[in-house]
Write a protein that holds these residues in place. Structure first.
Motif, mmCIF file in Angstrom:
data_model
loop_
_atom_site.group_PDB
_atom_site.id
_atom_site.type_symbol
_atom_site.label_atom_id
_atom_site.label_comp_id
_atom_site.label_asym_id
_atom_site.label_seq_id
_atom_site.Cartn_x
_atom_site.Cartn_y
_atom_site.Cartn_z
ATOM 1 N N GLU A 5 88.793 48.547 56.403
ATOM 2 C CA GLU A 5 90.124 48.271 56.915
ATOM 3 C C GLU A 5 90.894 47.293 56.037
ATOM 4 O O GLU A 5 92.063 47.042 56.277
ATOM 5 N N LEU A 6 90.242 46.742 55.029
ATOM 6 C CA LEU A 6 90.918 45.878 54.076
ATOM 7 C C LEU A 6 91.638 46.737 53.049
ATOM 8 O O LEU A 6 91.254 47.878 52.811
ATOM 9 N N PRO A 7 92.664 46.202 52.403
ATOM 10 C CA PRO A 7 93.320 46.979 51.341
ATOM 11 C C PRO A 7 92.350 47.257 50.194
ATOM 12 O O PRO A 7 91.396 46.496 49.986
ATOM 13 N N LYS A 8 92.611 48.344 49.441
ATOM 14 C CA LYS A 8 91.734 48.665 48.313
ATOM 15 C C LYS A 8 91.731 47.548 47.287
ATOM 16 O O LYS A 8 90.703 47.238 46.697
ATOM 17 N N GLU A 9 92.891 46.956 47.075
ATOM 18 C CA GLU A 9 92.989 45.806 46.172
ATOM 19 C C GLU A 9 94.184 44.963 46.592
ATOM 20 O O GLU A 9 95.245 45.487 46.901
ATOM 21 N N LEU A 10 93.980 43.666 46.598
ATOM 22 C CA LEU A 10 95.040 42.734 46.978
ATOM 23 C C LEU A 10 94.934 41.516 46.072
ATOM 24 O O LEU A 10 93.873 40.899 45.967
ATOM 25 N N ILE A 11 96.026 41.198 45.390
ATOM 26 C CA ILE A 11 96.103 40.000 44.556
ATOM 27 C C ILE A 11 96.920 38.968 45.325
ATOM 28 O O ILE A 11 98.008 39.272 45.811
ATOM 29 N N MET A 12 96.368 37.766 45.440
ATOM 30 C CA MET A 12 97.047 36.698 46.177
ATOM 31 C C MET A 12 97.182 35.472 45.279
ATOM 32 O O MET A 12 96.245 35.109 44.578
ATOM 33 N N GLN A 13 98.341 34.863 45.304
ATOM 34 C CA GLN A 13 98.551 33.579 44.634
ATOM 35 C C GLN A 13 98.287 32.489 45.662
ATOM 36 O O GLN A 13 98.851 32.518 46.752
ATOM 37 N N CYS A 14 97.418 31.551 45.331
ATOM 38 C CA CYS A 14 96.993 30.527 46.286
ATOM 39 C C CYS A 14 97.216 29.141 45.707
ATOM 40 O O CYS A 14 97.075 28.931 44.503
ATOM 41 N N GLU A 15 97.557 28.206 46.594
ATOM 42 C CA GLU A 15 97.719 26.822 46.178
ATOM 43 C C GLU A 15 97.343 25.913 47.328
ATOM 44 O O GLU A 15 97.399 26.305 48.491
ATOM 45 N N GLY A 16 96.894 24.716 46.960
ATOM 46 C CA GLY A 16 96.481 23.778 47.993
ATOM 47 C C GLY A 16 95.747 22.597 47.409
ATOM 48 O O GLY A 16 95.999 22.185 46.278
ATOM 49 N N THR A 17 94.780 22.076 48.181
ATOM 50 C CA THR A 17 94.063 20.863 47.828
ATOM 51 C C THR A 17 92.562 21.128 47.775
ATOM 52 O O THR A 17 92.025 21.833 48.622
ATOM 53 N N THR A 18 91.914 20.550 46.787
ATOM 54 C CA THR A 18 90.454 20.588 46.666
ATOM 55 C C THR A 18 89.903 19.204 46.965
ATOM 56 O O THR A 18 90.383 18.210 46.420
ATOM 57 N N LYS A 19 88.904 19.158 47.843
ATOM 58 C CA LYS A 19 88.141 17.930 48.083
ATOM 59 C C LYS A 19 86.743 18.189 47.550
ATOM 60 O O LYS A 19 86.083 19.128 47.975
ATOM 61 N N LEU A 20 86.309 17.360 46.613
ATOM 62 C CA LEU A 20 85.047 17.557 45.915
ATOM 63 C C LEU A 20 84.149 16.343 46.105
ATOM 64 O O LEU A 20 84.592 15.204 45.971
ATOM 65 N N SER A 21 82.881 16.606 46.409
ATOM 66 C CA SER A 21 81.872 15.555 46.545
ATOM 67 C C SER A 21 80.705 15.918 45.632
ATOM 68 O O SER A 21 80.134 17.001 45.749
ATOM 69 N N VAL A 22 80.368 15.017 44.724
ATOM 70 C CA VAL A 22 79.253 15.224 43.800
ATOM 71 C C VAL A 22 78.261 14.083 43.987
ATOM 72 O O VAL A 22 78.634 12.909 43.890
ATOM 73 N N THR A 23 77.011 14.440 44.268
ATOM 74 C CA THR A 23 75.951 13.444 44.435
ATOM 75 C C THR A 23 74.877 13.705 43.389
ATOM 76 O O THR A 23 74.354 14.809 43.311
ATOM 77 N N LEU A 24 74.555 12.689 42.588
ATOM 78 C CA LEU A 24 73.547 12.811 41.541
ATOM 79 C C LEU A 24 72.360 11.913 41.847
ATOM 80 O O LEU A 24 72.539 10.709 42.100
ATOM 81 N N PHE A 25 71.177 12.488 41.833
ATOM 82 C CA PHE A 25 69.923 11.747 41.984
ATOM 83 C C PHE A 25 69.924 10.806 43.200
ATOM 84 O O PHE A 25 69.431 9.695 43.126
ATOM 85 N N GLY A 26 70.511 11.253 44.310
ATOM 86 C CA GLY A 26 70.488 10.479 45.539
ATOM 87 C C GLY A 26 71.438 9.296 45.582
ATOM 88 O O GLY A 26 71.445 8.538 46.543
ATOM 89 N N ASN A 27 72.244 9.101 44.555
ATOM 90 C CA ASN A 27 73.219 8.007 44.546
ATOM 91 C C ASN A 27 74.357 8.307 45.512
ATOM 92 O O ASN A 27 74.471 9.424 46.027
ATOM 93 N N ALA A 28 75.213 7.348 45.725
ATOM 94 C CA ALA A 28 76.385 7.548 46.589
ATOM 95 C C ALA A 28 77.249 8.659 45.994
ATOM 96 O O ALA A 28 77.366 8.778 44.764
ATOM 97 N N PRO A 29 77.835 9.488 46.847
ATOM 98 C CA PRO A 29 78.647 10.597 46.331
ATOM 99 C C PRO A 29 79.912 10.118 45.627
ATOM 100 O O PRO A 29 80.496 9.097 45.993
ATOM 101 N N ASP A 30 80.294 10.850 44.608
ATOM 102 C CA ASP A 30 81.558 10.653 43.909
ATOM 103 C C ASP A 30 82.551 11.596 44.575
ATOM 104 O O ASP A 30 82.349 12.813 44.574
ATOM 105 N N LEU A 31 83.588 11.054 45.180
ATOM 106 C CA LEU A 31 84.572 11.860 45.909
ATOM 107 C C LEU A 31 85.842 11.986 45.095
ATOM 108 O O LEU A 31 86.353 11.003 44.555
ATOM 109 N N GLN A 32 86.366 13.213 45.027
ATOM 110 C CA GLN A 32 87.587 13.477 44.273
ATOM 111 C C GLN A 32 88.474 14.417 45.075
ATOM 112 O O GLN A 32 87.990 15.270 45.816
ATOM 113 N N THR A 33 89.779 14.257 44.913
ATOM 114 C CA THR A 33 90.753 15.160 45.522
ATOM 115 C C THR A 33 91.717 15.591 44.433
ATOM 116 O O THR A 33 92.129 14.787 43.602
ATOM 117 N N ASP A 34 92.055 16.875 44.442
ATOM 118 C CA ASP A 34 92.955 17.422 43.429
ATOM 119 C C ASP A 34 93.723 18.590 44.044
ATOM 120 O O ASP A 34 93.371 19.072 45.112
#
Length: 132
Positions: A5-34
Motif C-alpha cells: 500500500e506504500l508508493p512504489k517510490e517516494l522521495i522526501m526532503q527532510c529537515e530537523g534536529t539531531t540529538k547525538l550521544s556517544v559513550t566511549l569506554f564507559g565514560n560520561a556520554p558526549d552529547l551533541q545537538t545539530d
C-alpha cells in the motif's frame, strides 16, 4: 497493512534536529545537538538516506497514517538497531539509531562504544498536505 500500500517510490526532503550521544569506554556520554537537511527514499519496502547512501529501515509498512520501518545489523564487533516512523499526513518524522561497538569479536561483552542518535523533524514530498 502491508508495504504493497506504500508508493512504489517516494522521495522526501527532510529537515530537523539531531540529538547525538556517544559513550566511549564507559565514560560520561558526549552529547551533541545539530540540525540536518537530507533526502529520504522509500522504495520497495525500504527507507534509505539518499544523501548519505545508507539504509534507515526495511520492511516498511503503513499502519494508519504512520510509515514504520526497522532494521537490525550485527557483525563480528558491531550491533546496530534503526527504527523509522514518518507520519504520512503531517510529514513528522523520527529516526532512531542505537549502535554498539565491541572490543574483539564477542558482542555479549560490555561495549567499548555506544552511539544513540535521534533525528526528529518534518519531511515533505512536494505535495501540499500529505506525503502521498
Amino acid at each position: 497493512i502491508s508495504a504493497a500500500e506504500l508508493p512504489k517510490e517516494l522521495i522526501m526532503q527532510c529537515e530537523g534536529t539531531t540529538k547525538l550521544s556517544v559513550t566511549l569506554f564507559g565514560n560520561a556520554p558526549d552529547l551533541q545537538t545539530d540540525t540536518f537537511h537530507f533526502a529520504l527514499r522509500l522504495k520497495g519496502g525500504s527507507l534509505s538516506n539518499v544523501d548519505g547512501n545508507f539504509l534507515e529501515g526495511e520492511n516498511c509498512a503503513l499502519a494508519g497514517d504512520m510509515i514504520r520501518c526497522e532494521v537490525d545489523t550485527t557483525s563480528a564487533n558491531h550491533k546496530e538497531h534503526r527504527t523509522a516512523a514518518i507520519d504520512r499526513a503531517t510529514g513528522e518524522m523520527r529516526l532512531l539509531l542505537e549502535a554498539q561497538t565491541f572490543d574483539g569479536t564477542d558482542t555479549k561483552d560490555a561495549p567499548s562504544a555506544t552511539i544513540k542518535s535521534l533525528r526528529t523533524g518534518v519531511c515533505h514530498s512536494g505535495k501540499t498536505k500529505s506525503l502521498f
